[in-house]
Design an enzyme around this catalytic site. Structure first.
Site, short mmCIF file in Angstrom:
data_model
loop_
_atom_site.label_atom_id
_atom_site.label_comp_id
_atom_site.label_asym_id
_atom_site.label_seq_id
_atom_site.Cartn_x
_atom_site.Cartn_y
_atom_site.Cartn_z
N HIS A 101 6.33 -5.77 11.48
CA HIS A 101 5.59 -4.52 11.66
C HIS A 101 4.99 -4.40 13.06
O HIS A 101 3.78 -4.27 13.23
CB HIS A 101 4.50 -4.41 10.59
CG HIS A 101 3.95 -3.02 10.38
ND1 HIS A 101 3.07 -2.42 11.26
CD2 HIS A 101 4.17 -2.11 9.41
CE1 HIS A 101 2.76 -1.21 10.81
NE2 HIS A 101 3.42 -1.00 9.70
N HIS A 107 0.84 -1.21 0.00
CA HIS A 107 0.00 0.00 0.00
C HIS A 107 0.87 1.25 0.00
O HIS A 107 2.09 1.16 0.12
CB HIS A 107 -1.01 -0.01 1.16
CG HIS A 107 -0.41 0.05 2.53
ND1 HIS A 107 0.36 -0.96 3.08
CD2 HIS A 107 -0.48 1.01 3.49
CE1 HIS A 107 0.73 -0.62 4.31
NE2 HIS A 107 0.24 0.57 4.58
N HIS A 140 -5.66 -1.01 11.89
CA HIS A 140 -4.87 -2.24 11.99
C HIS A 140 -5.69 -3.20 12.84
O HIS A 140 -6.44 -2.76 13.72
CB HIS A 140 -3.55 -1.98 12.73
CG HIS A 140 -2.59 -1.11 11.98
ND1 HIS A 140 -1.76 -1.61 11.01
CD2 HIS A 140 -2.32 0.21 12.07
CE1 HIS A 140 -1.01 -0.62 10.54
NE2 HIS A 140 -1.34 0.49 11.16
N HIS A 164 -7.65 -1.39 5.56
CA HIS A 164 -6.58 -0.45 5.93
C HIS A 164 -6.66 0.89 5.21
O HIS A 164 -7.04 1.88 5.83
CB HIS A 164 -5.21 -1.11 5.75
CG HIS A 164 -4.08 -0.32 6.33
ND1 HIS A 164 -4.04 0.07 7.65
CD2 HIS A 164 -2.93 0.16 5.76
CE1 HIS A 164 -2.93 0.75 7.87
NE2 HIS A 164 -2.25 0.82 6.75
N HIS A 200 1.33 3.83 2.02
CA HIS A 200 1.90 4.51 3.19
C HIS A 200 3.43 4.60 3.10
O HIS A 200 4.07 3.69 2.58
CB HIS A 200 1.49 3.79 4.49
CG HIS A 200 0.16 4.23 5.01
ND1 HIS A 200 -0.64 3.43 5.79
CD2 HIS A 200 -0.51 5.41 4.86
CE1 HIS A 200 -1.75 4.09 6.10
NE2 HIS A 200 -1.70 5.29 5.54
N ASP A 212 -0.23 -4.17 5.93
CA ASP A 212 -1.05 -3.67 7.04
C ASP A 212 -2.49 -4.05 6.70
O ASP A 212 -2.92 -3.85 5.56
CB ASP A 212 -0.96 -2.15 7.14
CG ASP A 212 0.41 -1.68 7.61
OD1 ASP A 212 1.25 -2.54 7.92
OD2 ASP A 212 0.62 -0.45 7.65
N ASP A 271 5.81 4.24 5.15
CA ASP A 271 6.64 3.18 5.75
C ASP A 271 6.59 1.87 4.94
O ASP A 271 7.24 0.89 5.30
CB ASP A 271 6.27 2.95 7.23
CG ASP A 271 4.81 2.63 7.46
OD1 ASP A 271 3.95 3.10 6.70
OD2 ASP A 271 4.51 1.89 8.43
ZN LIG Z 1 -0.18 1.45 6.60
#
Ligand SMILES: [Zn+2]
Length: 481
Positions: free
Chosen positions: A432, A72, A410, A165, A74, A186, A76
């Site tokens: 994670h 995805h 999450h 998510h 994001h 995630d 991170d």
């Molecule tokens: Zn995420």
């Protein structure tokens, strides 16, 4: 180590975390089986800057990677991708879903701007992870995939499933020579206002690589959290306070906006018509809302029904205005501000934090997951003062109220365990999560699966650190080492 290398046989599966193992941030995992190499995600660590924010790419020969999958958008999980593609010897193929790619483009060009060092001069240019040009070049080489359709790259088969998510987030089920691995990225299982929740793939997996963000914690039911959120904001603006919601520009912010826009419409006599304005402040506001308005067809039935019934796009908000920056913001009276970045590291949300935190009428409401080492994590300790971002010598008094209500999307412990039981993998690799919650999750899982110990169905749980190899043997009867 050499021991590990020597014991490698053709039937051994190797997992190697370059980042995001025993931490949240810079997710990047390597899988090797039968001569194939897959890389999962390429993120940065939001608490660090420049090269220090990268996964440990030097510890692995990236030229050996066949396929890189991005779960995805994001930061991170995706923000070091242009670096990998343009500034290393990586030459594999890169895949992500359509909405992820659409958002990746805007998000990372903003990221380049925000993190650019020495943009006025050329002296510090090497400190920048990558340039706009790198980003544009990488963009052209990224391939997109549809949910539920299987791609085969030289014997590496993979399929994307909905992960909940954020818009476009995918879980990947991989198959190499019959061995199946599921990577959750995630994920969330709770019913959301706009997203499909994570699904269980129809075929089983031998290995599950799963997030452990919330460890063994339990979420309050969603209705309660929504109620708390709206009540807290309502009471703050009624007493004349300002509300700052630090949000990541895209993703969960849109979920909060759906909640607030609806609440404002229900209380329009008191709050509507600009009496208490709501702002969404981000460089990306307009571009990103465009993407959301485009991909309504990839969202859940609920929001699509609203779209059909009202004939108006649910992401065109009646009570929320957009701000590109704070130049045109008239700060008079109570207001609600959703501002990025979500962890208050710098930018608009940090500027407003420093402006508003001395006043005890104001509220800072954290709704996302705050990574260790960021201001969002620090402020939840309710410090007396915070350092100014432009001059760390200056301390700003902090008197405003600080609250946290999670809309991070999450899974919590119950949801995670229930999902793991449905997947039924005998090898579970946790990623994670910070060390403590991850360790607690491992213990809870082992005791949950204790009755299977010593049987053929024994569940093995691993919580490796970065750059530590997990090796599993699969030959004939699949037995984990
Ligand atoms: Zn995420």
């Amino acid at each position: 180590s050499s021991d590990q290398t020597q014991s490698l046989s053709k039937t051994s599966f190797k997992f190697f975390g370059l980042g995001g193992s025993n931490e949240v941030g810079r997710s990047c995992h390597i899988l090797q089986y039968k001569g194939k190499t897959v890389m999962l995600d390429a993120g940065i660590h939001p608490a660090h800057q420049g090269l220090a924010s990268l996964p440990f790419y030097d510890e692995f020969d990236l030229s050996t990677v066949d396929v890189l999958l991005i779960s995805h958008f994001h930061l991170d999980h995706a923000a070091s991708l242009p670096y990998v593609m343009q500034r290393t010897n990586f030459r594999g193929r890169v895949f992500m879903t359509h909405p992820t790619k659409a958002i990746y483009r805007w998000l990372l060009s903003d990221f380049v701007k925000v993190t650019s060092i020495g943009s006025s001069g050329s002296t510090d240019k090497d400190e920048n992870l990558y340039s706009d040009e790198d980003l544009a070049k990488s963009f052209d080489r990224i391939e997109t995939i549809d949910f539920h359709s299987t791609t085969d790259v030289n014997g590496i088969k993979f399929t994307a499933f909905h992960a909940g998510h954020v818009l476009g987030a995918a879980m990947f089920q991989l198959e190499i020579a019959g061995l199946k691995t599921l990577f959750t990225g995630d994920y969330s299982r709770e019913i959301d206002r706009h997203l499909n929740s994570a699904e269980v793939p129809p075929s089983s997996s031998d290995i599950l690589i799963v997030e452990s963000t919330f460890g063994t914690a339990t979420h309050e039911p969603r209705v309660n959290r929504e109620k708390k959120l709206t009540q807290l904001i309502h009471s703050t603006v009624l007493r004349g306070g300002r509300v700052l919601l630090p949000v990541f520009a895209l993703g969960r912010a849109q979920e909060i906006m759906l909640i607030l826009d609806e609440f404002w419409s229900k209380h329009s006599e008191e709050l509507g018509n600009g009496q208490v304005p709501i702002f969404y402040a981000s460089n990306l506001a307009r571009k990103c809302m465009g993407v959301f308005q485009t991909y309504v067809n990839m969202m859940n039935d609920d929001i699509r029904k609203k779209f059909r019934d009202s004939q108006s796009n649910p992401f065109i908000f009646k009570n929320i205005s957009y701000l590109k920056n704070l130049d045109d913001f008239q700060d008079f009276g109570p207001s609600v501000m959703l501002a990025s970045p979500g962890m208050l590291q710098n930018g608009i949300s940090r500027d407003l934090l420093e402006k508003w935190c001395p006043d005890n009428k104001n509220l800072v409401l954290i709704t996302g997951y705050s990574v260790e080492g960021t201001m969002a994590k620090y402020i939840m300790l309710e410090p007396d003062t915070i350092p100014s971002v432009n001059n760390p010598e200056v301390n700003i008094p902090r008197r405003c109220q600080i609250e946290e209500i999670s809309f991070a999307a999450h899974v919590d412990f119950r949801e995670n365990l229930e999902f793991m039981e449905k997947i039924g993998a005998r090898n579970v690799i946790l990623v994670h999560g910070e060390s403590n919650p991850m360790g607690r999750l491992k213990s809870a899982l082992l005791s949950n699966f204790a009755s299977l110990k010593g049987t053929e169905d024994e569940v093995h749980v691993f919580n490796p650190r970065n750059c530590v190899v997990v090796e599993l043997e699969f030959s004939g009867i699949k037995v984990a080492k």
